[in-house]
Design a protein around this motif. Sequence first.
Motif, PDB file in Angstrom:
ATOM      1  N   CYS A 154       0.831  -1.208   0.000  1.00 11.10           N
ATOM      2  CA  CYS A 154       0.000   0.000   0.000  1.00 11.10           C
ATOM      3  C   CYS A 154       0.866   1.259   0.000  1.00 11.10           C
ATOM      4  O   CYS A 154       1.859   1.352   0.718  1.00 11.10           O
ATOM      5  N   SER A 198      -8.161   0.104   2.572  1.00  8.59           N
ATOM      6  CA  SER A 198      -9.323   0.372   1.729  1.00  8.59           C
ATOM      7  C   SER A 198      -8.990   0.676   0.268  1.00  8.59           C
ATOM      8  O   SER A 198      -9.880   0.661  -0.586  1.00  8.59           O
ATOM      9  N   CYS A 199      -7.731   0.958  -0.048  1.00  7.86           N
ATOM     10  CA  CYS A 199      -7.381   1.270  -1.438  1.00  7.86           C
ATOM     11  C   CYS A 199      -7.389   0.005  -2.292  1.00  7.86           C
ATOM     12  O   CYS A 199      -7.510  -1.115  -1.785  1.00  7.86           O
ATOM     13  N   ASP A 200      -7.248   0.183  -3.599  1.00  7.15           N
ATOM     14  CA  ASP A 200      -7.281  -0.952  -4.520  1.00  7.15           C
ATOM     15  C   ASP A 200      -6.184  -1.957  -4.189  1.00  7.15           C
ATOM     16  O   ASP A 200      -6.425  -3.173  -4.195  1.00  7.15           O
ATOM     17  N   ALA A 201      -4.979  -1.475  -3.880  1.00  5.01           N
ATOM     18  CA  ALA A 201      -3.876  -2.380  -3.564  1.00  5.01           C
ATOM     19  C   ALA A 201      -4.171  -3.190  -2.307  1.00  5.01           C
ATOM     20  O   ALA A 201      -3.936  -4.404  -2.263  1.00  5.01           O
ATOM     21  N   VAL A 261      -7.091  -3.943  -1.024  1.00  5.67           N
ATOM     22  CA  VAL A 261      -8.174  -4.893  -1.301  1.00  5.67           C
ATOM     23  C   VAL A 261      -7.636  -6.101  -2.051  1.00  5.67           C
ATOM     24  O   VAL A 261      -7.989  -7.250  -1.753  1.00  5.67           O
ATOM     25  N   ARG A 262      -6.775  -5.859  -3.021  1.00  6.42           N
ATOM     26  CA  ARG A 262      -6.207  -6.975  -3.790  1.00  6.42           C
ATOM     27  C   ARG A 262      -5.354  -7.883  -2.911  1.00  6.42           C
ATOM     28  O   ARG A 262      -5.412  -9.109  -3.042  1.00  6.42           O
ATOM     29  N   HIS A 292      -3.200  -9.782  -5.546  1.00  6.76           N
ATOM     30  CA  HIS A 292      -2.278  -8.743  -6.011  1.00  6.76           C
ATOM     31  C   HIS A 292      -1.110  -9.393  -6.745  1.00  6.76           C
ATOM     32  O   HIS A 292      -0.481 -10.329  -6.226  1.00  6.76           O
ATOM     33  N   ARG A 323       2.599  -3.806 -10.347  1.00 16.32           N
ATOM     34  CA  ARG A 323       1.708  -2.688 -10.010  1.00 16.32           C
ATOM     35  C   ARG A 323       2.234  -1.840  -8.845  1.00 16.32           C
ATOM     36  O   ARG A 323       1.771  -0.726  -8.652  1.00 16.32           O
ATOM     37  N   THR A 368     -11.945 -13.322 -10.771  1.00 19.19           N
ATOM     38  CA  THR A 368     -11.081 -12.182 -10.462  1.00 19.19           C
ATOM     39  C   THR A 368      -9.749 -12.293 -11.186  1.00 19.19           C
ATOM     40  O   THR A 368      -9.236 -11.310 -11.743  1.00 19.19           O
TER      41      THR A 368
END
Length: 378
Positions: A61, A68-71, A73-74, A80, A112, A258
Amino acid sequence: MANEIIAERSLLARLETQPRVRDFLAQAVATGRVSHAYLFLGAPGSGKLDAAWALAQQLICEDGGCGSCDACVRVARQTHPDVHYFAPESAVGYLIDQVRALLAEVSLSPIRSRRKVYIIDRAEQLRANTANALLKTLEEPPANVVFILLGPSADMILPTIVSRCQCVPFRTVPQTRSAELVERATGVSPERARMAVAVAGSPARAAEFLKSAERQEVRRAMLRQVDYLARADEADILTSIKDLMAVIKAPLDEVKSTQQAVLDRDSEYLTRGALKQLEDRFKRELSHRERSGIMEALACARSLLRDALLRLQGVDEPIVNEDVSEMVDRLCATATVAGVTAALDVVAQTERRLARNVTPQLALEVMLLDIRKALTCP
C-alpha cells in the motif's frame, strides 16, 4: 505509539491475538526499518500466515496499509500480482525447479507496486539443495523485494536460512481466546464462534469463514458425509466424494473470475514473459486455495469426531458442533472410544498425505473409507 499507525480496516489491525507482533511490524513499516527477510515462527493456528498477508498489505500500500485502497483490497483477496505465495510442491518438500522459478521471478520488476513480497510457507521443508539456491538471494535480495518465511520453530529450519532472516516469534493462542475475539468482531453466538475457530484456525480466518456461505456449505457437506458413513456402502461413499469435491471447489469460482479479469486488463501492457509468470502464479494460487479448502473440510470432520469423543468419555466441556448435536449423538450411539480415536488418527494421516501433495480426491476417498472402517469395527 504503534497502535496509532495501524489503520482500523487493515489486515494488521486484525492480529489481536498477537499484539506484540502487530505493533512490531507496524513500527517497522512506519519507520522504514523493514527487514529484507522475516522468519515467522509459531505453532499452527498462531496466525503466522495472517500476519504474512498483513505485512504484505502494509508494504504494498502507498499509505502503509490503509486497508481500503485498490492495492489493499487486492492483497486482502490474495490477488495482487506483486505478492507471491509459495508452498512445497512435492512429497519431499520444495523442488529445486520451484525455487529456481521463484528466483527468476525475483529479478523482474514489480507489476503494479513499488515492492514485491514473497511468502514462503512451511520453510522447514526447504532442504539443503533448495535452500542453497535461495540463500544468496535471501542475504542480498533486490532492494524492492521482501521475503516472509513461515515455520513451526527455528530448530526445524536450516540454520543457514535462520541466520539470514529476522525471526519473529508467535505465541500459542488458546482456542477460547480466539473464539472470544471472533464473537466480539462478528457478533455471532459463542457457539458459532467456537465452531468457526475449530474449522478455520485463527480468529481472522474464522471471521472470514463466517462471512462465506460457500465455505459454510463445505462444512455442512463434510459433516453429512461423516454422519452418513455408518449407513453407507463403499459405492455410495465413492459417488458422494464427487459431490463433496464440487462443493469444496465452489468458492474458487469467484477467485477464477477475479484472476481472469486481471489477466484481461493487464495483458495489453505486460510482456509475454511477465504474463506467463502471472498465469503460473494464478495457477499456484488456485491449487493452494483448493488444498486450503480441503484442509478446512478435514478440520470440520475432526471437530465432529472430537465432539463424539468428548461425549463418549464423559468430558465436561462444550462441544464445537452444537448446531448438529444430533449427529454427535448418532456417532456416540454406534461408535466406541477406540473407534473414534482411530478415526481421528485417519484425519491426521490424511492431512499429512495432502501436505505431501497426494491427489485431493483420492486422499478424501481413502480417508472416508478408513473412517467408516474405524467407526464400524467392533
